[in-house]
Design a protein around this motif. Structure first.
Motif, mmCIF file in Angstrom:
data_model
loop_
_atom_site.group_PDB
_atom_site.id
_atom_site.type_symbol
_atom_site.label_atom_id
_atom_site.label_comp_id
_atom_site.label_asym_id
_atom_site.label_seq_id
_atom_site.Cartn_x
_atom_site.Cartn_y
_atom_site.Cartn_z
ATOM 1 N N UNK A 213 0.753 -1.704 0.179
ATOM 2 C CA UNK A 213 0.296 -0.036 -0.045
ATOM 3 C C UNK A 213 0.688 1.437 -0.038
ATOM 4 N N UNK A 214 0.209 2.121 -0.977
ATOM 5 C CA UNK A 214 1.178 3.642 -0.348
ATOM 6 C C UNK A 214 0.099 4.353 -0.570
ATOM 7 N N UNK A 215 0.862 5.654 -0.628
ATOM 8 C CA UNK A 215 0.332 6.834 -0.388
ATOM 9 C C UNK A 215 0.432 7.590 -1.638
ATOM 10 N N UNK A 216 -0.577 8.708 -1.812
ATOM 11 C CA UNK A 216 -0.589 10.083 -2.988
ATOM 12 C C UNK A 216 -0.425 10.600 -1.622
ATOM 13 N N UNK A 217 0.840 11.923 -2.677
ATOM 14 C CA UNK A 217 0.977 13.267 -2.164
ATOM 15 C C UNK A 217 0.899 14.488 -3.102
#
Length: 301
Positions: free
Chosen positions: A257-261
């Protein structure tokens, strides 16, 4: 495992890839069969994993950072777009092969510094032929600075010497050339490898943010919290990036799982980090500023 050592003349067997260690212009590469994926292969360059490719399915991407890049592009370009893509860093051409399968109207150039490696990859893997996909042997910065203004929609920088991108490919001068070569609405995407202190990522974010109006970052939460070494995807454009709820859901639903900024978060992350400059790069790698470049005098491949 069979091994092919010591001779550039060693032939590549017909019928596809074969495990072994091969001499290339920059050292050696080793092709290793994926023990967990029937048709998967891992390409190591000078002892470092460089690429993964599935010969039966070009849409399989085992490296998470590549999935993040494709998900970012999917939210920006329609599948019938006539993408003009430039890949700085070749390896096994995994990303180019993926885009050829998912954007059938795309025209792509892969820049690879190692001519022998480019030959081997062409022999091993079922890559689309020109004009769909061309491999251009050359140094990434020299090729980029030779290209005509506004001739690419996507530029992907994925170049590493061992575990770090050469400084000359990270500077503000290099980034200005990337922007010059991009058409309006295009995206410049970099794969930034960094340690837990995230110094490289902050400086790359500051550099890209100084050239592009809009930026975005994608990474897994542990990386963003400074808990491990890994990959951070940073992108810039003259249009907003990464604000699609669909992108956020897809990133969270991946195997890692990854986050987007989005832009505000990226600029806060960069803080007062110094923009990368050519003065930090070897003298022989420096090239003129875009304003001093005679656009179009060299090839536009």
């Amino acid at each position: 495992m069979s091994r092919h050592r010591g001779s550039r003349a060693a032939s590549v067997p017909d019928g596809g890839p074969v495990e072994g260690l091969y001499e290339i212009d920059t050292g050696t590469c080793e092709l290793v069969k994926d023990r967990y994926l029937a048709n998967g292969w891992i390409l190591e360059v000078n002892g470092v994993p460089s690429s993964h490719i599935d010969v039966s399915d070009p849409t399989i991407l085992e490296f998470e950072y590549m999935r993040w890049i494709t998900q970012l592009l999917a939210g920006h370009f329609a599948r019938d777009a006539r993408l003009r893509a430039l890949h700085l860093g070749g390896g096994a051409c995994t990303m180019a092969r993926y885009l050829a399968a998912t954007y059938p109207n795309a025209r792509q150039v892969v820049v690879e510094i190692d001519g022998r490696l480019a030959e081997l990859v062409r022999d091993w893997f079922d890559l689309p032929r020109a004009p769909l996909l061309r491999i251009r042997v050359g140094e990434a910065r020299n090729v980029l600075t030779s290209l005509t203004d506004a001739t690419r929609d996507v530029i992907v920088r994925d170049v590493f010497a061992i575990n770090r991108t050469p400084v000359a490919l990270t500077t503000v001068q290099f980034t200005r050339h990337a922007r010059r070569v991009l058409a309006p609405g295009g995206i410049y995407v970099v794969n930034c490898g960094d340690t837990r202190d995230l110094t490289n990522a902050r400086r790359e974010a500051a550099t890209i943010g100084s050239v592009f109006e809009h930026t975005v970052m994608i990474a897994d939460p542990a990386m963003l919290k400074g808990r491990r070494y890994g990959n951070v995807i940073i992108a810039g454009s003259d249009l907003p990036l990464g604000d699609s709820p669909t992108l956020a859901r897809h990133l969270l639903g991946g195997a890692v799982p990854a986050q987007v900024w989005t832009d505000g978060q990226v600029r806060k992350f960069a803080g007062d980090a110094r923009v990368l400059d050519d003065s930090e790069a070897p003298v022989e790698r420096r090239t003129p500023e875009p304003g001093a470049h005679e656009s179009g005098t060299s090839g536009t491949s």
